[in-house]
Design an enzyme around this catalytic site. Structure first.
Site, PDB file in Angstrom:
ATOM      1  N   PRO A 184       0.834  -1.211   0.000  1.00 51.65           N
ATOM      2  CG  PRO A 184      -0.136  -1.158   2.111  1.00 51.65           C
ATOM      3  CD  PRO A 184       0.605  -2.046   1.172  1.00 51.65           C
ATOM      4  CD  GLU A 185       2.694   2.864  -4.461  1.00 47.10           C
ATOM      5  OE1 GLU A 185       2.893   3.999  -4.877  1.00 47.10           O
ATOM      6  OE2 GLU A 185       2.752   1.858  -5.194  1.00 47.10           O
ATOM      7  CG  HIS A 245      -3.357 -15.186   6.617  1.00 47.78           C
ATOM      8  ND1 HIS A 245      -2.068 -15.675   6.651  1.00 47.78           N
ATOM      9  CD2 HIS A 245      -4.008 -15.908   5.680  1.00 47.78           C
ATOM     10  CE1 HIS A 245      -1.950 -16.654   5.773  1.00 47.78           C
ATOM     11  NE2 HIS A 245      -3.113 -16.817   5.165  1.00 47.78           N
ATOM     12  NE  ARG A 248       4.912 -11.996   1.127  1.00 52.02           N
ATOM     13  CZ  ARG A 248       5.301 -11.320   0.035  1.00 52.02           C
ATOM     14  NH1 ARG A 248       4.414 -10.786  -0.770  1.00 52.02           N
ATOM     15  NH2 ARG A 248       6.576 -11.195  -0.259  1.00 52.02           N
TER      16      ARG A 248
END
Ligand SMILES: [Zn+2]
Length: 275
Positions: free
Chosen positions: A2-3, A92, A111
């Site tokens: 994400p930016e 997750h 991740r």
């Protein structure tokens, strides 16, 4: 990853859903993310109120009562979402913040690269990554004068823009987009970009990130905004994800290469490497 537009979208979503809530208890199923044991993190967080959620670059700043700030970086796949109290966490869902008002806030990270740092609020900007962060990409903060001075470096423009110490908030997608908009080759050394191109690049960065934020960011891979709301900006991308398709400006087929280990799409006609 994400930016800025995606993180800002998460910030706004979180503000609507958890600002003003009090943290009752915290469960941590992957301690590396918070850098302390579950017991320590719970002892630090319990009974604090989430007063406000700020953002700086790609960092979320949870302002907590008692003058503490939880600095959260989502890295590749981190995401927040709320569920009714008592909902069983999925595989997750690595952290549960049990809040008052029968709400649980889950932090999900497939991740496990995301990181949280709990600090005294006055020390927020000393957190690694924030200490040297560049200006926000806005009209007021990112001045042309700053760029003229900062861009006096020999390295290629793409890795230069990915480095958050120069400008905050850009990642792979928006660097490719704004370089295409400003007609700059991704390998062009930063210090060889003339004033005209630099002026275009500044405007492209400011306008593009504002527009992407307005569209709730870009949804790529498994990243969606908090709370299942998918951003729509991927429909407006000019080069990212369009390798092999014609340039919207000149019709030349867009090509893909690697710059600083990152997949990079550009137009070989519009974005020429100059001496
Ligand atoms: Zn072109």
């Amino acid at each position: 990853m994400p930016e800025l537009p995606e993180v800002e979208t998460v910030r706004r979503g979180l503000t609507n859903l958890v600002q003003g809530r009090t943290i009752l208890k915290v469960e941590v199923r992957w301690e590396k993310i918070v850098g302390m044991s579950e017991a320590e993190f719970d002892a630090e967080m319990a009974d604090r109120k989430i007063e406000k959620i700020d953002r700086r670059g790609k960092y979320l700043l949870f302002r907590l009562s008692g003058n503490k700030t939880l600095v959260s970086h989502l890295r590749m796949e981190g995401a927040y979402y709320t569920v009714p109290a008592g909902t069983e966490p999925g595989k997750h869902d690595l952290i549960t913040f049990h809040l008052d008002d029968e709400i649980d806030l889950f932090y999900r990270d497939t991740r496990k690269f995301g990181r949280m740092n709990l600090v005294d609020t006055p020390n927020t900007m000393q957190v690694a990554g924030l200490a040297k962060i560049g200006p926000e990409p806005t009209e007021d903060d990112l001045t042309l004068e700053y760029m003229q001075k900062e861009f006096q470096r020999k390295g290629a423009i793409k890795p230069f823009l990915l480095d958050q110490s120069h400008i905050a908030g850009l990642g792979n997608i928006y660097v490719d987009e704004t370089l295409w908009m400003a007609k700059i080759h991704p390998l062009q050394p930063a210090n060889t970009i003339d004033l005209e191109h630099l002026t275009h690049l500044r405007k492209a960065i400011i306008d593009e990130l504002a527009l992407a934020t307005k569209n709730h960011g870009t949804t790529v891979h498994s990243f969606t905004t908090a709370f299942g709301e998918a951003g729509t900006f991927q429909n407006q991308l000019k080069v990212y994800g369009r390798v092999g398709e014609p340039c919207y400006r000149c019709g030349t087929i867009l090509v893909k290469t690697k710059v600083a280990q990152r997949g990079t799409t550009y137009c070989p006609h519009c974005q020429v490497l100059h001496d």
